[in-house]
Each structure stands twice: as structure tokens, then as C-alpha cells.
Design an enzyme around this catalytic site. Structure first.
Site, PDB file in Angstrom:
ATOM      1  N   CYS A 149       0.828  -1.207   0.000  1.00 48.05           N
ATOM      2  CA  CYS A 149       0.000   0.000   0.000  1.00 48.05           C
ATOM      3  C   CYS A 149       0.855   1.246   0.000  1.00 48.05           C
ATOM      4  O   CYS A 149       1.931   1.276   0.595  1.00 48.05           O
ATOM      5  CB  CYS A 149      -0.882  -0.004   1.239  1.00 48.05           C
ATOM      6  SG  CYS A 149      -1.954  -1.428   1.288  1.00 48.05           S
ATOM      7  N   TYR A 208      -8.098 -12.722   3.690  1.00 50.76           N
ATOM      8  CA  TYR A 208      -9.203 -12.182   2.899  1.00 50.76           C
ATOM      9  C   TYR A 208     -10.031 -13.332   2.317  1.00 50.76           C
ATOM     10  O   TYR A 208      -9.777 -14.496   2.587  1.00 50.76           O
ATOM     11  CB  TYR A 208      -8.673 -11.209   1.851  1.00 50.76           C
ATOM     12  CG  TYR A 208      -8.160  -9.919   2.484  1.00 50.76           C
ATOM     13  CD1 TYR A 208      -8.991  -9.182   3.331  1.00 50.76           C
ATOM     14  CD2 TYR A 208      -6.862  -9.451   2.271  1.00 50.76           C
ATOM     15  CE1 TYR A 208      -8.544  -8.010   3.940  1.00 50.76           C
ATOM     16  CE2 TYR A 208      -6.408  -8.272   2.872  1.00 50.76           C
ATOM     17  CZ  TYR A 208      -7.257  -7.564   3.704  1.00 50.76           C
ATOM     18  OH  TYR A 208      -6.835  -6.402   4.315  1.00 50.76           O
ATOM     19  N   ARG A 257      -1.400 -14.938  -3.762  1.00 52.88           N
ATOM     20  CA  ARG A 257      -0.701 -14.631  -2.511  1.00 52.88           C
ATOM     21  C   ARG A 257      -1.379 -15.436  -1.416  1.00 52.88           C
ATOM     22  O   ARG A 257      -2.608 -15.368  -1.248  1.00 52.88           O
ATOM     23  CB  ARG A 257      -0.800 -13.135  -2.218  1.00 52.88           C
ATOM     24  CG  ARG A 257       0.330 -12.593  -1.363  1.00 52.88           C
ATOM     25  CD  ARG A 257       0.186 -11.107  -1.191  1.00 52.88           C
ATOM     26  NE  ARG A 257       1.444 -10.463  -0.875  1.00 52.88           N
ATOM     27  CZ  ARG A 257       1.547  -9.172  -0.563  1.00 52.88           C
ATOM     28  NH1 ARG A 257       0.484  -8.408  -0.547  1.00 52.88           N
ATOM     29  NH2 ARG A 257       2.709  -8.641  -0.282  1.00 52.88           N
ATOM     30  N   TYR A 279      -5.938 -12.882  -4.743  1.00 54.94           N
ATOM     31  CA  TYR A 279      -5.287 -12.580  -3.459  1.00 54.94           C
ATOM     32  C   TYR A 279      -6.033 -13.254  -2.320  1.00 54.94           C
ATOM     33  O   TYR A 279      -7.209 -12.976  -2.090  1.00 54.94           O
ATOM     34  CB  TYR A 279      -5.285 -11.054  -3.306  1.00 54.94           C
ATOM     35  CG  TYR A 279      -4.795 -10.471  -2.016  1.00 54.94           C
ATOM     36  CD1 TYR A 279      -3.807 -11.070  -1.238  1.00 54.94           C
ATOM     37  CD2 TYR A 279      -5.295  -9.242  -1.573  1.00 54.94           C
ATOM     38  CE1 TYR A 279      -3.350 -10.480  -0.070  1.00 54.94           C
ATOM     39  CE2 TYR A 279      -4.845  -8.632  -0.421  1.00 54.94           C
ATOM     40  CZ  TYR A 279      -3.877  -9.261   0.339  1.00 54.94           C
ATOM     41  OH  TYR A 279      -3.425  -8.668   1.483  1.00 54.94           O
ATOM     42  N   GLY A 280      -5.308 -14.116  -1.612  1.00 53.22           N
ATOM     43  CA  GLY A 280      -5.949 -14.808  -0.497  1.00 53.22           C
ATOM     44  C   GLY A 280      -5.161 -14.741   0.785  1.00 53.22           C
ATOM     45  O   GLY A 280      -5.553 -15.361   1.765  1.00 53.22           O
ATOM     46  N   HIS A 282      -3.418 -12.678   4.102  1.00 56.06           N
ATOM     47  CA  HIS A 282      -3.945 -11.723   5.080  1.00 56.06           C
ATOM     48  C   HIS A 282      -5.422 -11.975   5.405  1.00 56.06           C
ATOM     49  O   HIS A 282      -6.178 -11.045   5.721  1.00 56.06           O
ATOM     50  CB  HIS A 282      -3.726 -10.283   4.589  1.00 56.06           C
ATOM     51  CG  HIS A 282      -2.261  -9.985   4.366  1.00 56.06           C
ATOM     52  ND1 HIS A 282      -1.727  -9.736   3.124  1.00 56.06           N
ATOM     53  CD2 HIS A 282      -1.226  -9.953   5.223  1.00 56.06           C
ATOM     54  CE1 HIS A 282      -0.419  -9.538   3.226  1.00 56.06           C
ATOM     55  NE2 HIS A 282      -0.089  -9.672   4.485  1.00 56.06           N
ATOM     56  N   TYR A 328      -3.306  -3.833  -2.740  1.00 55.38           N
ATOM     57  CA  TYR A 328      -4.516  -4.628  -2.881  1.00 55.38           C
ATOM     58  C   TYR A 328      -5.522  -3.831  -3.710  1.00 55.38           C
ATOM     59  O   TYR A 328      -5.687  -2.631  -3.530  1.00 55.38           O
ATOM     60  CB  TYR A 328      -5.075  -5.042  -1.525  1.00 55.38           C
ATOM     61  CG  TYR A 328      -5.538  -3.939  -0.584  1.00 55.38           C
ATOM     62  CD1 TYR A 328      -4.882  -2.714  -0.495  1.00 55.38           C
ATOM     63  CD2 TYR A 328      -6.627  -4.135   0.249  1.00 55.38           C
ATOM     64  CE1 TYR A 328      -5.308  -1.728   0.380  1.00 55.38           C
ATOM     65  CE2 TYR A 328      -7.059  -3.153   1.128  1.00 55.38           C
ATOM     66  CZ  TYR A 328      -6.396  -1.952   1.184  1.00 55.38           C
ATOM     67  OH  TYR A 328      -6.816  -0.973   2.043  1.00 55.38           O
ATOM     68  N   ARG A 331      11.771  -8.257   4.664  1.00 55.09           N
ATOM     69  CA  ARG A 331      12.626  -7.066   4.792  1.00 55.09           C
ATOM     70  C   ARG A 331      14.051  -7.404   4.382  1.00 55.09           C
ATOM     71  O   ARG A 331      15.027  -7.139   5.074  1.00 55.09           O
ATOM     72  CB  ARG A 331      12.578  -6.545   6.233  1.00 55.09           C
ATOM     73  CG  ARG A 331      12.694  -5.044   6.351  1.00 55.09           C
ATOM     74  CD  ARG A 331      12.548  -4.546   7.777  1.00 55.09           C
ATOM     75  NE  ARG A 331      13.588  -4.983   8.659  1.00 55.09           N
ATOM     76  CZ  ARG A 331      13.488  -5.978   9.541  1.00 55.09           C
ATOM     77  NH1 ARG A 331      12.340  -6.607   9.690  1.00 55.09           N
ATOM     78  NH2 ARG A 331      14.505  -6.326  10.298  1.00 55.09           N
ATOM     79  N   CYS A 359       6.134   3.831   7.024  1.00 58.94           N
ATOM     80  CA  CYS A 359       5.435   3.769   5.733  1.00 58.94           C
ATOM     81  C   CYS A 359       4.045   3.170   5.923  1.00 58.94           C
ATOM     82  O   CYS A 359       3.044   3.698   5.429  1.00 58.94           O
ATOM     83  CB  CYS A 359       6.252   2.949   4.737  1.00 58.94           C
ATOM     84  SG  CYS A 359       6.864   1.380   5.395  1.00 58.94           S
TER      85      CYS A 359
END
Ligand code: SF4
Length: 741
Positions: free
Chosen positions: A31, A175, A223, A170-171, A173, A61, A302, A354
Site C-alpha cells: 500500500c 481475505y 498470494r 489474493y488470499g 492476510h 490490494y 525485509r 510507511c
């Protein structure tokens, strides 16, 4: 310099379905606050990374329908042709650099509050969100399932038409597709619930239909959180995690693997305070290690160190190095590896500033390390290119080498100023970074669940990157151990003076809760300390400590962690309903609270101090001041508020005649010296002044492009060709609105 051959593997092309990724650098969806509403921001921010060598960049997203509306946060949307047009701007610009574009098609189920659309999200079962407040989904019957599948397909077709190369179902996180897969959300008893195959059916069918619609033209990605981190109650990597990858492997061209969910997504976007580089390896690493997929795998953690990247590829953990924060912090990371300029890499510090701005809901993304992040379009800032200043013949004196001063001097040097002197009173440059980076530790033990308080050591990268850059700039001189007075500055010989002298903590209890001092607060006493004194040492700290935390960010909590980790009995007192509430936005809060709880820190919320005296603090409840308590303590740490060190600036500005006679054209103040703030904003302030040092009035920021609808201009033509006005408003013509024929 040429690239070190040991990094060659990072620059090998990878086939992703019908598309070729030119190297192994891949900006995973993240994002930024642009969505489809700010196409310039979206296009320029993503494309700058491609100029810097990233082989692919994705949107954040991207909602497929108004039923998946995350307002007040900003997602991308691909609801209609207007969104296609706006997102196509990103695709065009990215393709210009030979990179691929990905779009993450998203249906949130109950995690989408639909505050703008006012729609009702659908879900596998009527289980309310564990992330949003009081959002229940509507139970999906078979017709609903077909309807939502069609939303995915329609969105995929629009995405292809916009020019996207990689289309996600997208699956991660937690969702909607994951909600069907996980028994934590899915309580159904029909063919979409119960057994693994039934729970996997919704996601499998979505992949089948999207592939059928656009699979010849685009690569299909998914994902997937391989482990929900909820144990047997949900998806575990060793069980349904690997099972699902094997089950639909034939339907995807790329796996983008994560862990966790949206309710605690700091487990995925792990802050450095609690997680080291590549921290997801124990979970995401199992997929390729166990030969559960034949498809390329991208993952994150990271990852900023090129040697770690090579180890990840060579060990077979991932095929592609995913980056969100590393790509924000340094959009030119791949190019710097390719050119053998490793010491120029601006490594992410894992502060999650961020993320915080997106979590807050509106403002564009910021970055502590990269002040140009989010400013590529609206201010025209490039992270690596600097125009020569029109007043480059002037000499500049920057007083104070904290985050703002270092950044300002560095950018002034890169802008070719004839002579920049950065003068610091301490023995080392870095300012507050030097002691703050020593915080964040407790006793080093694991939290109750995940992560350990490993500290803020990576924050020292704010200093280290700038120190290296400053050493390379021949027109910049750095002097340490030199405290300048106003007369020293007047006689220094610089034509431009920039005061960056930082700030200090109030020692008298002045605070944002009461806007007043606290009786008995006195930082000159040997049993009362400011946070920096706790780190620097010099004062004895007793066994019983009270930390007064009024700032709302990490400082008070960090001090409490440190002292409790050293075995002290700690009271943490705040006027708020929660300690360190800003850390909710940086995703650090859950781990912080686990650590404070484990350490036995005694937290007093909605509490303030009315009086401090030796051995005792007199506290009261902010909602009921008559409700008082006495906390017996040996030491008090005052983390109440900070004050800018602006006396030098005002002293200099008070005598304009003397300034003129000494040849000083202007005096500016930046960073915490002007007003205490977060490090990310201090760095920006120093950068902004240096970027605009040759503007008509450098003290006043130049206007930036605001991407917005201008009333009276036609911008609805991509919707349904129909401009609407409420009946009781003026006719559109009267407002200057262009009315379509
Ligand atoms: Fe990394 Fe912090 Fe920049 Fe985010 S804000 S990219 S965490 S340095």
C-alpha cells in the site's frame, strides 16, 4: 564498478507463465495511499523502482467491486473503466522500463467495512471480522458464490485491458479466499465447507475462472499465507498450508507466500524491533524445501542484504526476492547491486512508518530512509537525481548533525553547493539516532507467541547511510565536537545558515495532557530522568521505577521495556487509554504488549500525575480526578513532551542588521529544532529545504501537485456518461460543469 559475480544469480530471468521477469527483483503488492484515485502518484512511485532495476512492481490490494471497500484506508480499485484508465498509467510507465506489472485482486469479506460504498460484504459464514469493528458479512449461498466469482473474472479482464502482466487472486492476510479455506472463518456444512477439498473449492474455482478468462495473456499469481499462526484452529503450514499449494499448483504461475493475517499483519511486515531479516523463512521456506510446488515462489522478509538474497536463491528458499519496504527505502537497490555500489544502498530500518500512514487512512506513504518516497510525482523528486542549485555558489553552514541536519547537508552536497559545512556539538554525528537505536531491547527472551524484543539497532542505518554519503561528497565538510554559539555562526563565513539543533525532553513535567507542569517534576534531581539519560547513564536508577508516558509513540514503552528487562519493577503511566497508541499503526503494538505483559510492567491507563515527591508519585484518574492513588517509587522517568532547541535560531534572526553585515543571506530552522516530530518527518524537513534551497522563499515549501477532481471540469466521462446533480443544487452549467451531450 562492475557487479560482483557472486550476485549474478540475482539478475537471471525467470519465466512466470506467459511472462518473463527480467531479473529476480520483485516488488510485491504494498500500500502507498495512491489507489486508483491518484494515478500520477501510483504510476510514478511504482515506475521509479523499475528505473532502479526492479523486474516487476505490483499495485497495492485492488478491490474488485464496491462490496470490497476498505475506506477509510486507501486500496486500489478496478471497478470500472475509469479505474482501468487510471491504473493503465502505471502499466504504461512501468513497461517503459521493461518491467512487469502485477495487480492484486482483492475481495475482503468482513474485513472490508464498506464505509464509502455502504455495501454489505459477503463471507463464507456470518463470523464478524477480527480486524474491523462490528462488521458482519452476509452468508454466501451458491448464487452469491457465482456472483463473487464473476466479480473476480470481470476485474481480471479489466486488469488485462489496463495492461497488467500478472493478475493475483489474493488470499493472504485472511481475505475472502482464505476465509473459505480456513475453518477459523468457514463454518459451512455444504460443498464449500468441512473437508479440505470443500474449503479449498471457492479459491480453486476463482483461480480456474480467472485463468480461463485471462490466463493466455497474463500470468496468474496467488498470494497465500502458508500459516495463519493460529495453530490447529486455522491453516498451518505443515497441514493445509502445503496441501493447498499442491492442490492448486497447476492453476498458478507464481506463488507469493506470506504468513499471518490482517488483524496482526506485523507478523508479515515485521518491524525490526521484533523481527530480523528473512524472518518468515521457517514458514514460507517449507514450500520449496518440501517440493510442494513446481512454480516460481516469491517471498519477503525485509530483505535488504544482497548476500542474504543470494543465500535465499541458492538454498532454494525462494526463486524471486520479494520486496515491499526495501523497495520503498531504496528504489534503486537492484541497480546499486548491479553497479557494485553496495555502500550506496539505503537499507530499510524496519520502522514501519510507511505502513503507519496507510493504517491511519489518508496521507500518502512516507519513508524514514527515503524522503522522496511518495513525492515522485507530486513534487517531482527523484531518489537518486539532484539538480544543481541555482545558488550553488553559496556557502552553507548546517548546525547540528541529527537526522534533519545530516539529510539536509547530504542533499545540499548532492545539489552541488560550493561548500557545505555540517557542524555537530557531539563527538559523533547522528543526533538522537545514536541513543534511540540503543532502545527497544528487553531481556532478549521470546515473546509469549512470536518475535522477540531485539531492539532498534537497525535504526542506526539512518545515520550510517548518510555518514557514508557525506564522506563521499567532496563539497561537504563534517566537523564534530564543536558547539557553535551565535557569534561563532555570525563569523563563520557562510551565506546560508541552517539550524538543526534537535530537541530536548521537558524536565518539569510539561505535557500534552494538561498543557502544564507537574508539581515536583525536576529533571535536575538525581532520581528523575529524561529518556535519553536512561540510555546515556550517569544517574542511579532505583529498583522501583515509574515511567510517565504522554507522547503516545514508542519512547515511554521502550524505556519501560528496557528497565523491566534489567529486572526493575516498572509502572508505566499514561493519560491515554493505551500505551504507545501510535504503535498500532506501525504494527508493533501486539508484540510490544506481549513483551510488556511478560515482563510484568504495571500499566496504568487514563492516569496522570499531580505531584511527584521523593519516594512517591501522586496519581489520579483522568476521568475522575477525585480518584487518586499513590505509587511508591525510587526513580521517575519523564517522557512527557519535547521542546525544540530553537534559541540559537531566534537569537540569530533577532539581529537582521548583523546578519547582513556578516554576509548571511538567510537563516533557516529544520527538524526537531523547529518542532519536535517523528524521525521520518525530520528527515523530510531537511530534505525539503535542501531540494528547495534555490526557490524564491526556501522557508516556505513550494506547492505540490494535488490529484483531485476539479469542479467544473469533465472527469466523469469514463463512468456512465451521465453527470448527476442533486435536484436542489444549481444546474451543472451554472457551476461551469461540462454537461455531456
Ligand atoms: Fe523501511 Fe521505515 Fe522506510 Fe518503511 S518507512 S520502508 S520500514 S525505512
Amino acid at each position: 564498478m562492475a557487479r560482483d559475480p557472486k550476485y549474478d544469480v540475482l539478475f537471471e530471468p525467470i519465466q512466470i507463465g506467459p511472462k518473463t521477469l527480467k531479473n529476480r527483483f520483485y516488488q510485491v503488492p504494498h500500500c502507498i495511499g495512491a489507489g486508483s484515485e491518484k494515478p500520477g502518484f501510483q504510476a510514478y512511485h511504482r515506475a521509479i523502482k523499475c528505473e532502479g532495476g526492479w523486474g516487476a512492481v505490483c499495485t497495492e490490494y485492488c478491490s474488485i467491486h464496491p462490496e470490497s471497500d476498505d475506506t477509510s484506508r486507501v486500496s486500489a480499485r478496478i471497478w470500472d473503466d475509469g479505474d482501468v484508465r487510471n491504473l493503465a498509467a502505471m502499466c504504461d510507465r512501468v513497461h517503459h522500463y521493461g518491467a512487469l506489472t502485477g495487480i492484486e485482486l482483492w475481495y475482503g469479506g468482513p474485513h472490508a467495512p464498506c464505509m464509502e460504498s455502504r455495501a454489505t460484504p459477503r463471507g463464507p459464514s456470518q463470523i464478524p471480522s477480527d480486524f474491523e469493528i462490528n462488521i458482519h458479512p452476509r452468508y454466501m449461498d451458491r448464487d452469491d458464490i457465482r456472483t463473487v466469482h464473476k466479480m473476480y473474472v470481470d476485474a481480471a479482464v479489466r486488469a488485462r485491458d489496463a495492461g497488467f502482466d500478472i493478475i493475483y487472486v489474493y488470499g493472504a492476510h485472511a481475505y475472502l479466499p482464505f476465509q473459505f479455506l480456513s475453518p477459523y472463518y468457514n463454518k459451512r456444512t455444504d460443498e464449500y465447507g468441512g473437508s479440505f477439498e470443500n474449503r479449498a473449492r471457492f479459491w480453486r474455482e476463482a483461480l480456474e475462472q480467472v485463468r480461463e478468462a485471462v490466463g493466455d495473456d497474463c500470468a496468474i499469481a496467488s498470494r497465500f499465507a502458508v500459516d495463519h499462526l493460529f495453530g490447529p484452529a486455522s491453516i498451518e503450514v505443515g497441514e493445509d498450508g502445503v496441501r493447498f499449494v499442491e492442490y492448486v499448483d497447476h492453476l498458478v504461475d507464481l506463488w507469493d507466500l506470506t504468513v499471518g493475517d490482517i488483524a496482526e499483519w506485523g507478523q508479515n511486515a515485521g518491524p525490526s524491533r521484533f523481527f530480523e531479516e528473512n524472518h518468515e523463512k521457517p514458514y514460507t521456506g517449507q514450500i520449496k524445501a518440501g517440493n510442494h510446488t513446481d512454480k516460481p515462489v516469491v517471498g519477503v522478509g525485509r530483505i535488504t542484504n544482497p548476500d542474504t538474497m543470494v543465500a535465499i536463491i541458492n538454498s532454494g528458499q525462494f526463486d524471486i526476492i520479494g520486496g515491499a519496504r526495501p523497495s520503498i527505502s531504496d528504489p534503486f537497490l537492484p541497480k546499486k547491486i548491479e553497479e557494485g555500489r553496495l555502500d550506496d544502498i539505503r537499507e530499510c530500518i524496519g520502522c514501519n512508518q510507511c505502513i503507519s500512514r496507510w493504517e491511519i487512512g489518508g496521507p500518502p506513504m512516507v519513508c524514514t530512509q527515503n524522503a522522496t518516497a511518495g513525492e515522485e510525482y507530486r513534487r517531482g523528486w527523484h531518489p537518486e537525481k539532484f539538480s544543481t542549485a541555482r545558488n550553488a555558489d553559496k556557502g552553507v553552514l548546517v548546525v547540528g548533525a541529527g537526522p534533519a541536519g545530516m539529510e539536509c547537508a547530504m542533499v545540499l552536497g548532492k545539489r552541488g553547493m560550493s561548500a557545505v559545512h555540517l557542524v555537530e556539538a557531539d563527538k559523533e554525528i547522528g543526533g538522537c539516532i545514536n541513543w534511540i537505536s540503543q532502545l527497544g531491547h528487553s531481556d532478549g527472551k521470546e515473546n509469549l507467541f512470536r518475535g522477540s524484543a531485539r531492539g532498534l539497532g537497525e535504526w542506526a542505518r539512518v545515520r550510517n547511510y548518510r555518514q557514508i554519503q557525506l564522506e563521499k561528497l567532496k563539497n561537504v565538510e563534517v566537523h564534530t565536537g564543536s558547539r557553535l554559539s551565535a557569534s561563532d555562526i555570525l563569523e563563520y563565513g557562510a551565506e546560508i545558515v541552517i539550524i538543526a539543533t534537535g530537541c530536548r525532553f521537558a524536565t518539569d513535567g510539561l505535557n500534552p495532557a494538561t498543557h502544564d507542569r507537574i508539581e515536583g517534576a525536576d529533571g535536575t534531581l538525581d532520581w528523575q530522568l529524561t529518556p535519553d539519560e536512561v540510555v546515556r547513564g550517569g544517574k542511579q536508577i532505583g529498583q522501583r521505577v515509574l515511567v510517565l508516558e504522554n507522547e503516545g509513540y514508542h519512547m515511554g514503552a521502550s524505556i519501560a521495556q528496557k528497565l523491566a528487562g534489567e529486572g526493575k519493577d516498572v509502572h508505566l503511566v499514561t493519560q491515554s487509554g493505551d500505551v504507545a497508541s501510535y504503535m498500532e499503526y506501525t504494527l508493533e503494538a501486539p508484540m510490544l504488549h506481549r513483551d510488556l505483559h511478560r515482563l510484568g510492567v504495571d500499566i496504568h491507563t487514563y492516569t496522570m500525575l499531580e505531584k511527584i515527591e521523593p519516594g512517591a508519585c501522586h496519581a489520579y484518574n483522568v476521568w475522575d480526578p477525585g480518584h487518586k492513588d499513590v505509587l511508591e517509587v525510587d526513580t521517575v522517568v519523564l517522557c512527557t513532551q519535547r521542546l525544540g532547541n530553537d534559541a540559537l535560531y531566534h537569537e540569530l534572526r533577532a539581529d537582521r542588521d548583523r546578519l547582513r553585515s556578516e554576509g548571511i543571506e538567510d537563516v533557516f530552522i529544520i527538524g526537531d529544532a523547529a518542532a519536535p516530530r517523528m524521525i521520518v518527518d525530520s528527515v523530510f524537513d531537511g530534505h525539503r529545504l535542501a531540494r528547495e534551497i534555490d526557490s524564491p522563499d526556501p522557508a516556505m515549501p513550494l506547492p505540490f501537485i494535488r490529484e483531485r477532481r476539479l469542479w467544473g471540469t469533465a472527469s466523469n466521462d469514463d463512468y456512465d456518461g451521465e453527470l448527476r446533480a442533486a435536484p436542489d443544487t444549481l444546474p451543472l452549467e451554472a457551476l461551469g460543469e461540462e454537461v455531456p451531450a
